[in-house]
Write an enzyme that holds these catalytic residues in place. Structure first.
Site, short mmCIF file in Angstrom:
data_model
loop_
_atom_site.label_atom_id
_atom_site.label_comp_id
_atom_site.label_asym_id
_atom_site.label_seq_id
_atom_site.Cartn_x
_atom_site.Cartn_y
_atom_site.Cartn_z
N ILE A 12 -9.69 5.06 -15.02
CA ILE A 12 -10.32 6.29 -15.54
C ILE A 12 -10.22 6.32 -17.06
CG2 ILE A 12 -10.44 8.82 -15.37
CD1 ILE A 12 -8.86 8.68 -12.76
N ASP A 55 4.54 0.57 -24.49
CA ASP A 55 5.01 1.28 -23.30
C ASP A 55 5.35 2.72 -23.70
OD1 ASP A 55 6.67 2.35 -21.28
OD2 ASP A 55 7.36 0.35 -20.71
N THR A 121 -2.65 15.09 -11.02
CA THR A 121 -3.39 14.70 -9.81
C THR A 121 -3.38 15.83 -8.78
OG1 THR A 121 -3.35 13.23 -7.89
CG2 THR A 121 -1.27 13.54 -9.02
N ASP A 122 -4.37 15.79 -7.87
CA ASP A 122 -4.36 16.76 -6.75
C ASP A 122 -3.15 16.56 -5.84
OD1 ASP A 122 -5.18 14.36 -5.57
OD2 ASP A 122 -7.03 15.16 -4.71
N GLU A 123 -2.54 15.36 -5.90
CA GLU A 123 -1.45 15.05 -4.96
C GLU A 123 -0.18 15.86 -5.23
OE1 GLU A 123 -0.79 11.04 -3.83
OE2 GLU A 123 -2.87 10.48 -4.14
N TYR A 145 5.22 8.73 -5.77
CA TYR A 145 4.20 8.83 -6.82
C TYR A 145 3.91 10.30 -7.13
CZ TYR A 145 -0.56 9.38 -8.67
OH TYR A 145 -1.65 9.79 -9.41
N LYS A 149 4.57 12.65 -10.56
CA LYS A 149 3.51 13.37 -11.27
C LYS A 149 3.84 14.87 -11.34
CE LYS A 149 0.01 11.78 -12.51
NZ LYS A 149 -0.40 11.11 -13.79
P1 NAD Z 1 -4.81 2.85 -13.37
O1 NAD Z 1 -3.65 2.40 -12.55
O2 NAD Z 1 -6.13 2.19 -13.18
O3 NAD Z 1 -4.44 2.73 -14.91
C1 NAD Z 1 -3.22 3.10 -15.45
C2 NAD Z 1 -3.13 2.53 -16.86
O4 NAD Z 1 -1.88 2.95 -17.44
C3 NAD Z 1 -3.16 1.00 -16.92
O5 NAD Z 1 -4.04 0.56 -17.93
C4 NAD Z 1 -1.73 0.62 -17.24
O6 NAD Z 1 -1.61 -0.60 -17.95
C5 NAD Z 1 -1.26 1.82 -18.07
N1 NAD Z 1 0.20 2.01 -18.03
C6 NAD Z 1 1.01 2.01 -16.94
N2 NAD Z 1 2.31 2.19 -17.33
C7 NAD Z 1 2.29 2.33 -18.67
C8 NAD Z 1 3.29 2.56 -19.64
N3 NAD Z 1 4.59 2.66 -19.31
N4 NAD Z 1 2.94 2.67 -20.94
C9 NAD Z 1 1.62 2.54 -21.31
N5 NAD Z 1 0.64 2.30 -20.43
C10 NAD Z 1 0.95 2.21 -19.14
O7 NAD Z 1 -4.90 4.43 -13.15
P2 NAD Z 1 -6.15 5.40 -13.03
O8 NAD Z 1 -6.62 5.41 -11.65
O9 NAD Z 1 -7.08 5.13 -14.15
O10 NAD Z 1 -5.41 6.81 -13.28
C11 NAD Z 1 -5.30 7.36 -14.59
C12 NAD Z 1 -4.56 8.68 -14.51
O11 NAD Z 1 -5.25 9.57 -13.65
C13 NAD Z 1 -3.14 8.56 -13.92
O12 NAD Z 1 -2.31 9.42 -14.63
C14 NAD Z 1 -3.29 9.01 -12.47
O13 NAD Z 1 -2.09 9.55 -11.99
C15 NAD Z 1 -4.39 10.05 -12.61
N6 NAD Z 1 -5.23 10.25 -11.42
C16 NAD Z 1 -5.89 9.21 -10.84
C17 NAD Z 1 -6.73 9.42 -9.75
C18 NAD Z 1 -7.48 8.31 -9.07
O14 NAD Z 1 -8.07 8.55 -8.02
N7 NAD Z 1 -7.53 7.11 -9.61
C19 NAD Z 1 -6.88 10.73 -9.26
C20 NAD Z 1 -6.17 11.77 -9.85
C21 NAD Z 1 -5.37 11.52 -10.94
O1 TDX Z 2 -5.87 -0.02 2.76
C1 TDX Z 2 -5.96 1.22 2.75
N1 TDX Z 2 -6.39 1.87 3.89
C2 TDX Z 2 -6.51 3.22 3.98
O2 TDX Z 2 -6.89 3.77 5.03
C3 TDX Z 2 -5.63 2.01 1.60
C4 TDX Z 2 -5.15 1.36 0.33
C5 TDX Z 2 -5.77 3.39 1.69
N2 TDX Z 2 -6.17 3.98 2.85
C6 TDX Z 2 -6.30 5.45 2.90
C7 TDX Z 2 -5.12 6.22 2.36
C8 TDX Z 2 -5.77 7.48 1.81
O3 TDX Z 2 -5.94 8.42 2.86
O4 TDX Z 2 -7.40 5.80 2.06
C9 TDX Z 2 -7.15 7.01 1.34
C10 TDX Z 2 -7.19 6.69 -0.15
O5 TDX Z 2 -6.06 5.87 -0.44
P1 TDX Z 2 -5.76 5.35 -1.94
O6 TDX Z 2 -6.96 4.68 -2.48
O7 TDX Z 2 -4.47 4.60 -1.90
O8 TDX Z 2 -5.63 6.73 -2.74
P2 TDX Z 2 -4.68 8.01 -2.53
O9 TDX Z 2 -3.43 7.63 -1.87
O10 TDX Z 2 -5.52 9.09 -1.90
O11 TDX Z 2 -4.37 8.36 -4.06
C11 TDX Z 2 -5.41 8.30 -5.07
O12 TDX Z 2 -5.87 9.59 -5.39
C12 TDX Z 2 -5.04 10.43 -6.14
C13 TDX Z 2 -4.94 7.58 -6.33
O13 TDX Z 2 -4.46 6.29 -6.00
C14 TDX Z 2 -3.90 8.39 -7.06
O14 TDX Z 2 -3.54 7.73 -8.26
C15 TDX Z 2 -4.48 9.73 -7.37
O15 TDX Z 2 -3.51 10.55 -7.96
#
Ligand code: NAD
Ligand code: TDX
Length: 326
Positions: A12, A55, A121-123, A145, A149
């Site tokens: 993101i 970091d 996050t919504d979690e 996780y 958060k």
């Molecule tokens: P991602 O795992 O793709 O990216 C995380 C980034 O943070 C990476 O580039 C990683 O190198 C960097 N990072 C990790 N530890 C670090 C540290 N100690 N110092 C500096 N950089 C560091 O994650 P994403 O899916 O892009 O999520 C971004 C943010 O949004 C996160 O805070 C996550 O909790 C939140 N979020 C994600 C989702 C989702 O569905 N992906 C949904 C809700 C909230």
């Molecule tokens: O192999 C799989 N099979 C499966 O059924 C995986 C990896 C996931 N799942 C299910 C678990 C969840 O119900 O799919 C749904 C989505 O799983 P993930 O992609 O692992 O996401 P989730 O656990 O919902 O969390 C994500 O959304 C909120 C992000 O990873 C988080 O970073 C964010 O905060």
């Protein structure tokens, strides 16, 4: 205005960097480049920002970056983000998501940052069988996780109250789209199907997530960064909720593959049943709305995955090593 984006080499964060660069801000990216970080995501705008491999939990290093750059706005995407990894080992989640946030808060305060936007996050709310979560619902995280958060959110709230620190917390729902690390459900499934493997669905596939296309999410964050009120929390969801099995069937139908390509596997411990956000505060106060529907978003994600098979495949070894060791 100068914006410092942490985690800008992530899924993101990189989309946000593209949008904030386009909006003509001066941009500094800080990222530790963990297994999830990859500067390839930013190839198309690599000369438009300054980059520090650092970091966020290392206070002296972060102080050094702030001293040099003096950002006016800080936006924190950096985090350990995969629920399954947090169940295997919570330690990196505590370090980055809690201690890292604390370092950013302390250093931002020390340098008089004008606005601190934290991506939560919504979690943090836990799951909800019926209805929707509003911003002042209690935090009830299920996984390490989500707990890490939630801890960060509480720390930020304490900074707002104690120091009148100008923070905003944003809680997005599940994102999907180009450049997502293929350990997450949608890109993992697509990558496996491309390799003639089955898509692994936890339990009976009936868990529900609210799916938000990454470009919509980044635009929502940019809009809140500009127009949001400090001290506030904003839910950021699409309103598009689907069972995992419905998403799986949509992917199979786009790829014209049979439902026999689904494999039901052992459930995730503590697996949240359903997430759903009430995002009406955001719509009311800031006028943001998700534009991309799920069929269109999945289609463009799959097209992207096809074009970037080499990138996806380069992550396969890391992902199978993790899931093998579970
Ligand atoms: P991602 O795992 O793709 O990216 C995380 C980034 O943070 C990476 O580039 C990683 O190198 C960097 N990072 C990790 N530890 C670090 C540290 N100690 N110092 C500096 N950089 C560091 O994650 P994403 O899916 O892009 O999520 C971004 C943010 O949004 C996160 O805070 C996550 O909790 C939140 N979020 C994600 C989702 C989702 O569905 N992906 C949904 C809700 C909230
Ligand atoms: O192999 C799989 N099979 C499966 O059924 C995986 C990896 C996931 N799942 C299910 C678990 C969840 O119900 O799919 C749904 C989505 O799983 P993930 O992609 O692992 O996401 P989730 O656990 O919902 O969390 C994500 O959304 C909120 C992000 O990873 C988080 O970073 C964010 O905060």
């Amino acid at each position: 205005m100068k914006v410092l984006v942490t985690g800008g080499a992530g899924f993101i964060g990189s989309e946000f960097v593209r949008q904030v660069v386009r909006a003509k801000y001066t941009v500094v990216v800080v990222d530790a480049l963990t297994y999830a970080g990859d500067l390839k995501r930013l190839d198309d705008c690599k000369d438009k920002f300054r980059f520090y491999k650092a970091d966020i939990s290392e206070r002296r290093v972060i102080e050094g970056v702030f001293k040099k750059e003096r950002p006016e706005i800080v936006i924190n995407f950096a985090a350990e983000t995969h629920v399954d990894r947090s169940i295997a080992d919570a330690a990196p989640f505590i370090k980055t998501n809690i201690l890292g946030t604390e370092v950013l808060l302390a250093v931002s305060r020390m340098f008089g940052v004008k606005r601190f936007v934290h991506i939560s996050t919504d979690e943090v709310y836990g799951d909800i069988a019926r209805g929707k979560f509003v911003e002042n619902d209690p935090l009830n995280p299920s996984s390490p996780y989500a707990a890490s958060k939630a801890a960060a959110d509480l720390l930020i709230k304490s900074y707002v109250r104690t120091y009148r620190f100008p923070a905003i917390i944003i809680r997005p729902s599940n994102n999907y789209g180009p450049w997502q690390y293929p350990e997450k459900f949608i890109p993992l499934s697509v990558m496996k199907l491309f390799h003639n493997e089955k898509m692994p669905l936890y339990a009976d596939g009936k868990n529900v997530r609210e799916w938000l296309y990454v470009e919509d999410c980044a635009l929502g964050i940019l809009t809140i960064m500009k127009k949001g009120t400090v001290g506030e929390v904003y839910n950021l969801g699409s309103g598009i909720e689907k069972q995992n099995i419905e998403v799986a069937k949509m992917i199979l139908s786009i790829l014209t593959l049979p439902q026999s390509r689904i494999e039901f596997v052992k459930d995730r411990p503590g697996h949240d049943i359903r997430y759903r956000l009430d995002s009406s505060k955001l719509k009311r106060q800031i006028a943001w709305k998700a534009r991309v529907n799920l069929p269109a978003g999945l289609r463009s994600t799959i097209i992207w995955c096809r074009k970037h098979q080499e990138w996806l495949s380069s992550k396969r070894e890391d992902i199978s090593a993790f899931y093998k060791n579970r």
